[in-house]
Design a protein around this motif. Sequence first.
Motif, PDB file in Angstrom:
ATOM      1  N   GLY A 206      14.584 -17.205   6.423  1.00 30.48           N
ATOM      2  CA  GLY A 206      15.234 -18.423   5.306  1.00 30.48           C
ATOM      3  C   GLY A 206      16.043 -17.832   4.561  1.00 30.48           C
ATOM      4  O   GLY A 206      17.414 -18.623   4.412  1.00 30.48           O
ATOM      5  N   ILE A 207      16.067 -16.810   3.956  1.00 33.48           N
ATOM      6  CA  ILE A 207      17.089 -16.022   3.156  1.00 33.48           C
ATOM      7  C   ILE A 207      18.415 -16.087   3.887  1.00 33.48           C
ATOM      8  O   ILE A 207      19.670 -16.066   3.201  1.00 33.48           O
ATOM      9  N   VAL A 208      18.232 -15.458   5.220  1.00 36.88           N
ATOM     10  CA  VAL A 208      19.622 -15.266   6.015  1.00 36.88           C
ATOM     11  C   VAL A 208      20.266 -16.521   6.225  1.00 36.88           C
ATOM     12  O   VAL A 208      21.335 -16.722   6.232  1.00 36.88           O
ATOM     13  N   SER A 209      19.668 -17.534   6.365  1.00 45.15           N
ATOM     14  CA  SER A 209      20.157 -18.952   6.725  1.00 45.15           C
ATOM     15  C   SER A 209      20.803 -19.359   5.580  1.00 45.15           C
ATOM     16  O   SER A 209      21.680 -20.265   5.846  1.00 45.15           O
ATOM     17  N   THR A 210      20.681 -18.988   4.653  1.00 46.65           N
ATOM     18  CA  THR A 210      21.611 -19.375   3.258  1.00 46.65           C
ATOM     19  C   THR A 210      22.899 -19.197   3.443  1.00 46.65           C
ATOM     20  O   THR A 210      23.950 -19.605   2.965  1.00 46.65           O
ATOM     21  N   ASN A 212      24.497 -19.622   6.099  1.00 45.72           N
ATOM     22  CA  ASN A 212      25.380 -20.860   6.735  1.00 45.72           C
ATOM     23  C   ASN A 212      24.870 -22.298   6.456  1.00 45.72           C
ATOM     24  O   ASN A 212      25.509 -23.078   6.424  1.00 45.72           O
ATOM     25  N   TYR A 213      23.859 -22.166   5.463  1.00 40.94           N
ATOM     26  CA  TYR A 213      23.395 -23.599   4.997  1.00 40.94           C
ATOM     27  C   TYR A 213      23.191 -23.455   3.544  1.00 40.94           C
ATOM     28  O   TYR A 213      22.819 -22.548   3.050  1.00 40.94           O
ATOM     29  N   GLY A 214      22.963 -24.566   2.885  1.00 47.52           N
ATOM     30  CA  GLY A 214      22.782 -24.554   1.405  1.00 47.52           C
ATOM     31  C   GLY A 214      21.260 -24.561   1.180  1.00 47.52           C
ATOM     32  O   GLY A 214      20.454 -24.602   2.170  1.00 47.52           O
ATOM     33  N   VAL A 220      16.689 -23.903   5.630  1.00 47.75           N
ATOM     34  CA  VAL A 220      16.433 -22.909   4.693  1.00 47.75           C
ATOM     35  C   VAL A 220      15.147 -23.181   4.045  1.00 47.75           C
ATOM     36  O   VAL A 220      14.084 -22.151   4.140  1.00 47.75           O
ATOM     37  N   LEU A 221      14.899 -24.394   3.658  1.00 45.22           N
ATOM     38  CA  LEU A 221      13.555 -24.586   2.889  1.00 45.22           C
ATOM     39  C   LEU A 221      12.334 -24.322   3.757  1.00 45.22           C
ATOM     40  O   LEU A 221      11.318 -23.869   3.232  1.00 45.22           O
ATOM     41  N   VAL A 222      12.420 -24.915   4.975  1.00 46.09           N
ATOM     42  CA  VAL A 222      11.027 -24.752   5.824  1.00 46.09           C
ATOM     43  C   VAL A 222      10.700 -23.345   6.104  1.00 46.09           C
ATOM     44  O   VAL A 222       9.565 -23.231   5.816  1.00 46.09           O
ATOM     45  N   PRO A 223      11.692 -22.269   6.437  1.00 58.25           N
ATOM     46  CA  PRO A 223      10.922 -21.225   6.622  1.00 58.25           C
ATOM     47  C   PRO A 223      10.525 -20.388   5.204  1.00 58.25           C
ATOM     48  O   PRO A 223       9.491 -19.807   5.388  1.00 58.25           O
TER      49      PRO A 223
END
Length: 456
Positions: A206-210, A212-214, A220-223
């Motif tokens: 989830g942290i890494v996904s930020t 590329n995404y807000g 981001v929120l789901v994981p």
Amino acid sequence: MIVTLACLGQFMVLLDVSIVNVALPSIQEGLGFTPADLQWVVNAYTLTFAGFLLLGGRAGDLFGRKRVYIAGIALFTLASLAGGLATDPGVLVAARALQGVGAAALSPATLALLTTTFPEGPRRTAALGLWSAVAGGAGAVGSISGGVLTGYLSWRWVLLVNIPIGIGLIIASARALQERRGDGPRRLDVAGAITVTLALMALVYGIVSTANYGWGDARVLVPLIAGVALLGLFVAIETRFAAVPLIRLGVLRSRSVTGGNLVGLLMNAAFLSMWYFVSLYLQDVLHFSPVKAGLAFLPHTVMVMVGARLSSRLVHRLGHRPLILAGALSAFAGFVWQAQMTPHSDFLLMVVLPGILMSLGVGLVFTPVAAAATSGVAPADAGVVSGLLNTSRQMGGALGLAVLTTLSTARIHAESTGTGPTAGAMVSGYSLAFVVAAAFVAAGAISALVLPRHRN
């Protein structure tokens, strides 16, 4: 012999946290990793390592530390072979994850062998000081050997080098170690181990996904929500459902255990980034070869070992907190200094000198944290408490690297041109990572105030 085998086992485990760092650009080119996915070469190892450490520590308590030590080395060695022969990113990441599982079995046994062999006092502290010096030096030695192996042979040898070491350790351990295990039913809390590992992986993803995404994006929120929920499930499993809990949460009532683990988590969140970002800076910005970049870490290696040996001699006189605070102050100054680098910085002024301060801080902190986190613990819990300390360190390293990489990548993208990241953009991203790492160190220093005022 017990001290030697404990130190060599821990050395091999922690060597593989850093040995791939200098090889990362070659791995990216050879297997086609994207910049965002490249960190999984490091985090696939550190996450499974962190997630299964408690299980490995408890397995040593119940089934025998010699047996688990040898099994961990065997799995680690086989996974190293698979990673060295990998032909695509997925296979390499999977092999690194299996290495982490093997390391999780091996690492707690190394510390438990020492804490059950030597009673609390000067001899144990001397053994822990040597163990800490070897453990701390492994990060820098990994960077040096990774550069030499990558430059003269191939990035594959940063993994294949573990095979002869592992075979030698298995033979020596089978001959020299005596079996040690605690009493009680031989049942393992596998559900707890899997739950906490998935929780860590979800949080890091989830942290890494930020990057590329807000933060408000579902991807981001789901994981992140899943990770928090899985941590809650882990606590429920340990307190209500597990017949033999992975960890008795009662041990966390000890200020030494809780404080030592909190300090270890925060400090390692900063320390792992030192090897990662300095290595990228040397090769991607200053255009060092892998060999030259690896050798550039020689001063880091020396100062980590100097700091660890110094702290093992002073901890009896000064206690845990003063040494941790001294190490944190040195590391904080080094991280802030390193953050001032530019695309054309002088190597001695902006790599070697701040590296000396950061590495000295690493060395000074390791021994008192290990001594504090394992003091006053019953022999039956030695393995799981050792695993808890290593879990905190590796969890801190994995989450810290995820946060710092995400922030650094976002800064680089924001300042890059249409033709790709410039040297200035990369330096800006790396500098931000070092500033945040300094904040982690400061938080670790504040957390050391939780530790009781006693001398080991």
